[in-house]
Design a protein around this motif. Structure first.
Motif, PDB file in Angstrom:
ATOM      1  N   UNK A  73     -11.927  -5.930   7.289  1.00  0.00           N
ATOM      2  CA  UNK A  73     -12.351  -7.142   6.590  1.00  0.00           C
ATOM      3  C   UNK A  73     -13.027  -6.787   5.273  1.00  0.00           C
ATOM      4  N   UNK A  74     -12.582  -7.382   4.183  1.00  0.00           N
ATOM      5  CA  UNK A  74     -13.165  -7.154   2.860  1.00  0.00           C
ATOM      6  C   UNK A  74     -12.522  -6.019   2.090  1.00  0.00           C
ATOM      7  N   UNK A  75     -11.720  -5.179   2.748  1.00  0.00           N
ATOM      8  CA  UNK A  75     -11.039  -4.085   2.063  1.00  0.00           C
ATOM      9  C   UNK A  75      -9.747  -4.579   1.427  1.00  0.00           C
ATOM     10  N   UNK A  76      -9.322  -3.873   0.383  1.00  0.00           N
ATOM     11  CA  UNK A  76      -8.075  -4.217  -0.300  1.00  0.00           C
ATOM     12  C   UNK A  76      -7.229  -2.971  -0.501  1.00  0.00           C
ATOM     13  N   UNK A  77      -5.953  -3.084  -0.181  1.00  0.00           N
ATOM     14  CA  UNK A  77      -5.028  -1.977  -0.424  1.00  0.00           C
ATOM     15  C   UNK A  77      -4.805  -1.871  -1.932  1.00  0.00           C
ATOM     16  N   UNK A  78      -4.903  -0.650  -2.485  1.00  0.00           N
ATOM     17  CA  UNK A  78      -4.765  -0.461  -3.932  1.00  0.00           C
ATOM     18  C   UNK A  78      -3.491   0.262  -4.323  1.00  0.00           C
ATOM     19  N   UNK A  79      -2.902   1.057  -3.420  1.00  0.00           N
ATOM     20  CA  UNK A  79      -1.665   1.722  -3.762  1.00  0.00           C
ATOM     21  C   UNK A  79      -1.612   3.150  -3.264  1.00  0.00           C
ATOM     22  N   UNK A  80      -0.565   3.839  -3.708  1.00  0.00           N
ATOM     23  CA  UNK A  80      -0.268   5.197  -3.267  1.00  0.00           C
ATOM     24  C   UNK A  80      -0.526   6.179  -4.395  1.00  0.00           C
ATOM     25  N   UNK A  81      -1.226   7.248  -4.079  1.00  0.00           N
ATOM     26  CA  UNK A  81      -1.452   8.347  -5.025  1.00  0.00           C
ATOM     27  C   UNK A  81      -0.442   9.445  -4.706  1.00  0.00           C
ATOM     28  N   UNK A  82       0.245   9.923  -5.733  1.00  0.00           N
ATOM     29  CA  UNK A  82       1.204  11.006  -5.550  1.00  0.00           C
ATOM     30  C   UNK A  82       0.514  12.351  -5.662  1.00  0.00           C
TER      31      UNK A  82
ATOM     32  N   UNK B 277       4.537  17.715  -6.955  1.00  0.00           N
ATOM     33  CA  UNK B 277       5.988  17.550  -6.855  1.00  0.00           C
ATOM     34  C   UNK B 277       6.381  16.160  -6.376  1.00  0.00           C
ATOM     35  N   UNK B 278       5.579  15.172  -6.735  1.00  0.00           N
ATOM     36  CA  UNK B 278       5.802  13.757  -6.424  1.00  0.00           C
ATOM     37  C   UNK B 278       5.790  13.441  -4.935  1.00  0.00           C
ATOM     38  N   UNK B 279       5.250  14.342  -4.124  1.00  0.00           N
ATOM     39  CA  UNK B 279       5.083  14.041  -2.708  1.00  0.00           C
ATOM     40  C   UNK B 279       3.907  13.087  -2.557  1.00  0.00           C
ATOM     41  N   UNK B 280       3.981  12.232  -1.568  1.00  0.00           N
ATOM     42  CA  UNK B 280       2.900  11.298  -1.331  1.00  0.00           C
ATOM     43  C   UNK B 280       1.660  12.052  -0.870  1.00  0.00           C
ATOM     44  N   UNK B 281       0.512  11.695  -1.422  1.00  0.00           N
ATOM     45  CA  UNK B 281      -0.742  12.337  -1.064  1.00  0.00           C
ATOM     46  C   UNK B 281      -1.561  11.442  -0.140  1.00  0.00           C
ATOM     47  N   UNK B 282      -1.918  10.250  -0.661  1.00  0.00           N
ATOM     48  CA  UNK B 282      -2.724   9.342   0.153  1.00  0.00           C
ATOM     49  C   UNK B 282      -2.632   7.907  -0.366  1.00  0.00           C
ATOM     50  N   UNK B 283      -2.933   6.990   0.545  1.00  0.00           N
ATOM     51  CA  UNK B 283      -3.045   5.576   0.201  1.00  0.00           C
ATOM     52  C   UNK B 283      -4.511   5.318  -0.132  1.00  0.00           C
ATOM     53  N   UNK B 284      -4.721   4.434  -1.094  1.00  0.00           N
ATOM     54  CA  UNK B 284      -6.079   4.152  -1.555  1.00  0.00           C
ATOM     55  C   UNK B 284      -6.496   2.752  -1.126  1.00  0.00           C
ATOM     56  N   UNK B 285      -7.666   2.671  -0.520  1.00  0.00           N
ATOM     57  CA  UNK B 285      -8.232   1.408  -0.050  1.00  0.00           C
ATOM     58  C   UNK B 285      -9.536   1.168  -0.804  1.00  0.00           C
ATOM     59  N   UNK B 286      -9.652   0.013  -1.454  1.00  0.00           N
ATOM     60  CA  UNK B 286     -10.879  -0.375  -2.153  1.00  0.00           C
ATOM     61  C   UNK B 286     -11.811  -1.052  -1.165  1.00  0.00           C
ATOM     62  N   UNK B 287     -13.016  -0.522  -1.045  1.00  0.00           N
ATOM     63  CA  UNK B 287     -14.010  -1.079  -0.126  1.00  0.00           C
ATOM     64  C   UNK B 287     -14.766  -2.221  -0.792  1.00  0.00           C
ATOM     65  N   UNK B 288     -15.313  -3.128   0.010  1.00  0.00           N
ATOM     66  CA  UNK B 288     -16.084  -4.237  -0.577  1.00  0.00           C
ATOM     67  C   UNK B 288     -17.422  -3.749  -1.125  1.00  0.00           C
TER      68      UNK B 288
END
Length: 124
Positions: free
Chosen positions: A14-23, A26-37
């Protein structure tokens, strides 16, 4: 709420927002970023770091701030926000970003700015 991105499932609280994917490399996915409230106001860099950890997250890196500017700009004031990164040539300075224009700059760690916390969901 549950989110499924590229076969990675994780929970958004609750209150968090998905912000996107950080590469990563070699363009491999590293992590997803979540913005906290929440937001810390008028804090120096050390206090911003502690506040982010107390909030259950971390200060965003410079790359993560750029992603937040691109995908979640509406969640920020047109002001300066601390990053987690100190300047490599002078540890008395740390990077920050202005959310009015997306400009990044380094300032003395004793200066007072805003801070937001993020959490990362690693891609296996």
């Amino acid at each position: 709420m549950m989110i499924l991105v590229d076969e990675v499932q994780f929970e958004i609280h609750l209150g968090e927002l998905y912000a996107g994917l950080i590469l990563g490399k070699n363009e491999h996915q590293s992590h997803h970023l979540i913005l906290l409230p929440g937001e810390a106001r008028r804090v120096n860099w050390e206090t911003a770091h502690q506040w982010a950890q107390d909030s259950g997250g971390d200060l965003p890196s410079r790359r993560e701030l750029a992603l937040l500017f691109a995908n979640r700009r509406e969640c920020f004031q047109d002001r300066w926000y601390w990053s987690s990164e100190k300047h490599p040539a002078n540890s008395l300075y740390a990077w920050n970003q202005f959310f009015g224009t997306g400009t990044q700059y380094d300032d003395h760690v004793s200066n007072q700015m805003l801070a937001r916390a993020v959490r990362r969901v690693l891609v296996e």
